[in-house]
Scaffold this motif. Structure first.
Motif, short mmCIF file in Angstrom:
data_model
loop_
_atom_site.label_atom_id
_atom_site.label_comp_id
_atom_site.label_asym_id
_atom_site.label_seq_id
_atom_site.Cartn_x
_atom_site.Cartn_y
_atom_site.Cartn_z
N ILE A 199 0.84 -1.20 0.00
CA ILE A 199 0.00 0.00 0.00
C ILE A 199 0.88 1.25 0.00
CG2 ILE A 199 -1.59 1.39 1.41
CD1 ILE A 199 -2.94 -1.22 2.24
N LEU A 200 1.89 1.26 0.85
CA LEU A 200 2.79 2.40 0.92
C LEU A 200 3.60 2.57 -0.36
CD1 LEU A 200 4.09 2.09 4.60
CD2 LEU A 200 2.44 3.74 3.70
N VAL A 214 1.75 0.44 -10.42
CA VAL A 214 0.95 -0.62 -11.04
C VAL A 214 1.39 -1.99 -10.52
CG1 VAL A 214 0.37 -1.76 -13.21
CG2 VAL A 214 0.45 0.73 -13.10
N PHE A 215 2.69 -2.19 -10.39
CA PHE A 215 3.19 -3.46 -9.86
C PHE A 215 2.72 -3.68 -8.43
CE2 PHE A 215 6.40 -6.02 -7.65
CZ PHE A 215 6.41 -7.16 -8.46
N ALA A 216 2.78 -2.62 -7.62
CA ALA A 216 2.31 -2.73 -6.23
C ALA A 216 0.81 -3.02 -6.20
CB ALA A 216 2.62 -1.44 -5.48
N ALA A 217 0.05 -2.38 -7.08
CA ALA A 217 -1.40 -2.63 -7.15
C ALA A 217 -1.68 -4.09 -7.48
CB ALA A 217 -2.04 -1.71 -8.21
N ALA A 218 -0.88 -4.66 -8.37
CA ALA A 218 -1.05 -6.06 -8.75
C ALA A 218 -0.78 -7.00 -7.57
CB ALA A 218 -0.14 -6.40 -9.92
N GLN A 219 0.10 -6.59 -6.66
CA GLN A 219 0.41 -7.41 -5.49
C GLN A 219 -0.70 -7.35 -4.45
OE1 GLN A 219 3.23 -9.23 -6.04
NE2 GLN A 219 3.12 -7.98 -7.91
N LEU A 220 -1.56 -6.34 -4.54
CA LEU A 220 -2.61 -6.15 -3.54
C LEU A 220 -3.84 -6.99 -3.86
CD1 LEU A 220 -2.09 -2.33 -3.02
CD2 LEU A 220 -1.82 -4.09 -1.27
N ASN A 221 -4.50 -6.68 -4.96
CA ASN A 221 -5.63 -7.51 -5.40
C ASN A 221 -6.01 -7.12 -6.83
OD1 ASN A 221 -7.63 -5.28 -5.22
ND2 ASN A 221 -7.33 -5.53 -3.00
N LEU A 222 -6.89 -7.91 -7.42
CA LEU A 222 -7.25 -7.72 -8.83
C LEU A 222 -7.95 -6.38 -9.06
CD1 LEU A 222 -7.39 -8.86 -11.69
CD2 LEU A 222 -9.56 -9.98 -11.07
N LEU A 223 -8.82 -5.97 -8.14
CA LEU A 223 -9.55 -4.72 -8.32
C LEU A 223 -8.59 -3.53 -8.34
CD1 LEU A 223 -12.23 -3.34 -8.72
CD2 LEU A 223 -12.55 -3.29 -6.22
N ALA A 271 2.69 6.41 -6.91
CA ALA A 271 1.67 7.23 -7.57
C ALA A 271 1.90 8.70 -7.30
CB ALA A 271 0.28 6.81 -7.09
N ARG A 272 2.08 9.04 -6.05
CA ARG A 272 2.20 10.44 -5.66
C ARG A 272 3.47 11.09 -6.25
NH1 ARG A 272 5.31 14.41 -3.58
NH2 ARG A 272 4.00 16.02 -2.69
N THR A 273 4.58 10.35 -6.22
CA THR A 273 5.84 10.88 -6.74
C THR A 273 5.79 11.03 -8.25
OG1 THR A 273 7.00 9.81 -4.90
CG2 THR A 273 8.34 10.56 -6.76
N GLY A 274 5.27 10.01 -8.93
CA GLY A 274 5.17 10.07 -10.38
C GLY A 274 4.25 11.19 -10.85
N ALA A 275 3.14 11.39 -10.13
CA ALA A 275 2.18 12.43 -10.50
C ALA A 275 2.80 13.82 -10.39
CB ALA A 275 0.95 12.33 -9.61
N ASN A 276 3.53 14.07 -9.33
CA ASN A 276 4.15 15.38 -9.16
C ASN A 276 5.26 15.61 -10.17
OD1 ASN A 276 3.33 17.10 -6.56
ND2 ASN A 276 3.00 14.94 -6.13
N ALA A 277 5.98 14.55 -10.51
CA ALA A 277 7.07 14.69 -11.48
C ALA A 277 6.52 14.99 -12.87
CB ALA A 277 7.91 13.42 -11.50
#
Length: 289
Positions: free
Chosen positions: A49-50, A105-114, A56-62
């Protein structure tokens, strides 16, 4: 020598993405995460989650700095940023953003499908926000919705589903961020109006935009109260924290006026960093006691 260059480059990236502002949505995400799992999730889920949040946050600001580079160069207030000053080039920042988004995206995939399925929507919001000031004065709300992906995403990461409570948490996050972003944008009123940049201050004037900001913060408080009422895990300590936040909001709007914007940075960023910390601390204390 190499070590010093690495440290300097790390510092440049930290300034580029305003890393100190991470707290703005992190508090909402962590509270939402705890409420979703009725306690601390397994350590591996917490880590992912972290990782997703920071990516996400770092990429968005960059990517925002790349997209806004030409506007930043014209604006005296922002012309000192890394890309306009030539301290960093667009190509390296784009590569950095892509890496951050891939990590998310990789971290999201480790969390769950949704989480994985919804990750493209998050990426779209994080990218489109930077363009919205070119065509709509609602850009502040788009920024708020983008930030609100943190608490909603944290809930989905834990439960694999969505419900009403994280939506109220997301609404509070949206209106809170939009409110202080309007205050921050008020200092660019003349630049925005002269250069065709869309914003609430440019559309409605500084006086009315500060009233709109106050209204957004009142709504944010209402949604945070609803979160406390809906959750069986939050009680009196959480509401004491909200009372403190209410006072901070009052001070925030008291120290600025259409005729005196000298305290804009303190009102928009300084005080709201404290707001976020208060929400996190009082939420955590209430949850674990």
């Amino acid at each position: 020598m190499v070590f010093n260059k690495v440290i300097k480059k790390a510092h440049d990236y930290g300034v580029l993405v305003m890393f100190s502002h991470t707290i703005f949505s992190l508090s909402f995400a962590l509270i939402s995460m705890l409420l979703a799992g009725n306690g601390m999730p397994p350590i591996n889920k917490l880590i992912w989650i972290l990782v997703a949040f920071l990516g996400a946050r770092t990429g968005a600001n960059a990517i925002n700095r790349v997209i806004d580079a030409e506007i930043d160069k014209k604006n005296p207030r922002t012309s000192v940023r890394q890309i306009p000053q030539g301290k960093m080039n667009k190509r390296e920042v784009i590569v950095f953003s892509i890496v951050c988004f891939l990590v998310m995206v990789f971290a999201a995939a480790q969390l769950n499908l949704l989480c994985l399925i919804l990750s493209p929507i998050a990426l779209f919001l994080m990218t489109i926000y930077s363009y919205t000031k070119r065509f709509t004065w609602m850009c502040h709300l788009v920024l708020g919705v983008t930030c609100a992906a943190a608490p909603v995403g944290a809930w989905i990461a834990v439960t694999g589903s969505i419900s009403l409570l994280p939506l109220f948490m997301g609404a509070a996050n949206t209106l809170w961020v939009a409110g202080f972003d309007i205050i921050y944008g008020a200092q660019d009123y003349e630049f925005d109006t002269n250069n065709g940049i869309n914003s609430i201050p440019a559309r409605f004037g500084v006086k009315n935009s500060l009233l709109i900001s106050s209204f957004f913060h009142v709504l944010a408080m209402i949604f945070l109260v609803i979160v406390g009422l809906l959750s069986s895990s939050l009680g009196i300590i959480y509401f004491i924290g909200l009372a403190i936040i209410g006072v901070l909001f009052f001070v925030e709007h008291k120290i600025i006026s259409p005729d005196n914007l000298s305290q804009v940075t303190i009102a928009s960023y300084g005080i709201n960093q404290i707001v976020s910390i208060v929400l996190l601390i009082f939420g955590l204390i209430d949850f674990f006691i």
